[in-house]
Design an enzyme around this catalytic site. Structure first.
Site, short mmCIF file in Angstrom:
data_model
loop_
_atom_site.label_atom_id
_atom_site.label_comp_id
_atom_site.label_asym_id
_atom_site.label_seq_id
_atom_site.Cartn_x
_atom_site.Cartn_y
_atom_site.Cartn_z
N SER A 1 20.59 -19.86 43.73
CA SER A 1 20.89 -20.68 42.54
C SER A 1 22.27 -21.32 42.62
O SER A 1 23.21 -20.73 43.15
CB SER A 1 20.84 -19.82 41.27
OG SER A 1 19.62 -19.14 41.19
N SER B 1 23.74 -11.94 42.22
CA SER B 1 23.86 -10.52 41.88
C SER B 1 24.52 -9.77 43.04
O SER B 1 24.11 -9.92 44.19
CB SER B 1 22.49 -9.91 41.61
OG SER B 1 21.79 -10.65 40.65
N GLU C 1 9.78 -11.76 46.29
CA GLU C 1 10.55 -11.45 45.08
C GLU C 1 9.65 -11.42 43.84
O GLU C 1 9.82 -10.59 42.96
CB GLU C 1 11.67 -12.49 44.90
CG GLU C 1 12.65 -12.14 43.80
CD GLU C 1 13.83 -13.10 43.70
OE1 GLU C 1 13.92 -14.03 44.53
OE2 GLU C 1 14.65 -12.92 42.79
#
Ligand SMILES: Cc1cc2nc3c(=O)[nH]c(=O)nc-3n(C[C@H](O)[C@H](O)[C@H](O)COP(=O)(O)OP(=O)(O)OC[C@H]3O[C@@H](n4cnc5c(N)ncnc54)[C@H](O)[C@@H]3O)c2cc1C
Length: 394
Positions: free
Chosen positions: A131, A163, A246
């Site tokens: 992202s 993350s 994912e």
């Protein structure tokens, strides 16, 4: 479809239960920083030493070569063992659940040999640099650029919502290598060493006061061309396999843990005073109805998970149907934690456990992420509409 376990699977369940009873750490997981990283890696090493890392990874990459069903059984036993931490939050999540699997399908022999054993042995933390501030749902609109210079790529740009970037060693990174090609064609999927000069990481604090998100800035970061996974400019195809894992199998542990959470919540409702201030919460018709619905829905989620496993076993990689599971799971996760707050009432304002009571507020705040991360529910609905149901594109 036969949902009964074979004798071999039942024996596996018993073996997993015994091992977990003897090896599950009693300590709470530190919520942040280096201590959290060390805790997660230590647990991964314990799993590896016990033969429980990469249960469904092929043996040639150090796994046990067992089925996804056996992997799921292990997660079920983990959840039932009342662990002091969840697997989904671990900073070893990316490596185990989509970085490693992407390399198995798309990596060359050198990449597999360099990275897969280290993931399983708990020596390395991976993060995901997909992202960007201007490219989330529209991932193919990413603009972090990489220019070829000799046998290296020179990367400049920014990622966001990464993350665990602040504790990661390696990143699965998407970069634009051909700015003139149509947007899906000029992208490459590269392995980025997070210690490379030119990388700056800024932590982002979330509303639950946990820092596990980061912005990552790249200023002429040099990455060997040998770190490109798949062919240069063919990264969209590789990224689709990453997202397939994912959205398809990566959240299996969490799906299974949610069933155990509903059972814990039913116990809370038996012991906590309900809305009338006299009887236990479970005696309230509305709360009982919502708990019964939640129990039925986690049973449906388990059936969907098993159907997904069975489909993946036939095709080798998770298909777009994974988005149906991800969508149902994300919204159900939020309903369960919303119900938890209604049962716990004002005690939910406590952020630490009192007298052995569960803590529900942190997970409730985190539940908002479940309809965003890995693709928002809107995007999952688009995928289900277009790629599963074959509806025309808008
Ligand atoms: C807990 C968590 C962890 C994450 N970890 C990572 C990570 O490690 N690495 C990483 O790269 N990213 C990570 N992300 C980022 C995540 O992938 C993005 O937030 C997500 O893809 C949405 O992108 P966005 O935030 O830019 O929202 P946008 O794309 O700007 O979307 C805004 C809103 O518009 C809607 N929308 C946009 N396009 C459409 C469309 N075509 N049709 C219908 N509705 C649409 C969306 O559903 C949303 O409601 C994480 C996010 C969360 C919440």
């Amino acid at each position: 479809m036969n949902l009964d376990l074979t004798a071999e699977e039942q024996a596996f369940r018993a073996e997993a239960r015994t091992w977990l009873r003897d090896h599950l750490p009693a300590d709470e997981r530190p919520p942040e920083g280096t201590e959290m990283r060390e805790f997660d890696l230590a647990w991964q090493r314990t799993l590896f030493d016990g033969g429980w890392a990469g249960i469904n990874w092929p043996t040639e990459y150090g796994g046990r070569g067992l089925s996804d069903i056996q992997q799921m059984i292990w997660y079920e036993e983990f959840a039932k063992a009342d662990p002091p931490f969840t697997l989904n939050n671990s900073c070893t999540f990316v490596g185990n659940n989509h970085g490693g699997p992407t390399l198995m399908v798309n990596g060359d022999d050198a990449q597999k040999a360099a990275h897969l054993p280290r993931i399983l042995r708990g020596e390395v933390v991976w993060c995901q640099g997909f992202s960007e501030p201007g490219a989330g749902s529209d991932l193919a609109g990413l603009s972090t650029k990489a220019v070829i210079d000799g046998d290296e790529l020179v990367v400049t740009g920014q990622k966001t919502w990464t993350s665990y970037a602040h504790v990661a060693d390696v990143q699965e990174l998407l970069v634009r290598t051909d700015p003139d090609a149509p947007k899906h064609k000029g992208i490459s999927w590269v392995i980025c060493d997070m210690a490379s000069p030119g990388i700056e990481i800024r932590e982002i604090e979330t509303m639950s006061h946990v820092t596990d998100f980061c912005e990552v800035f790249y200023d002429e970061v040099r990455i060997p061309l040998s770190n490109v996974v798949g062919d240069i400019n063919n990264g969209w195809k590789v990224a689709m396999s990453t997202l397939g894992f994912e959205r398809g199998t990566a959240f299996m542990a969490d799906q299974v843990e949610l069933a155990a959470t509903v059972e814990r919540l039913i116990e809370e409702a038996r012991h906590r005073t309900g809305p009338d201030g006299r009887r236990p919460a479970i005696a309230d018709d509305e709360i009982a109805r919502r708990l019964a619905t939640a129990r039925a829905e986690v049973a449906a989620l388990r059936a969907m998970t098993i159907a997904g496993i069975s489909r993946t076993a036939r095709t080798g990689v998770p298909g777009p149907e994974g988005s149906m599971i991800r969508l149902f799971h994300g919204e159900l996760h939020q309903r369960v934690y919303r119900l938890a707050l209604d049962i716990v009432g004002p005690d939910a304002l406590r952020l630490t456990p009192v007298d052995g009571e569960g803590v529900w507020t942190g997970p409730y705040l985190q539940s908002f992420a479940y309809t965003i991360g890995g693709g928002t529910t809107d995007i999952q609905r688009n995928i289900v509409g277009e790629r599963v149901l074959g509806l025309p594109r808008q």
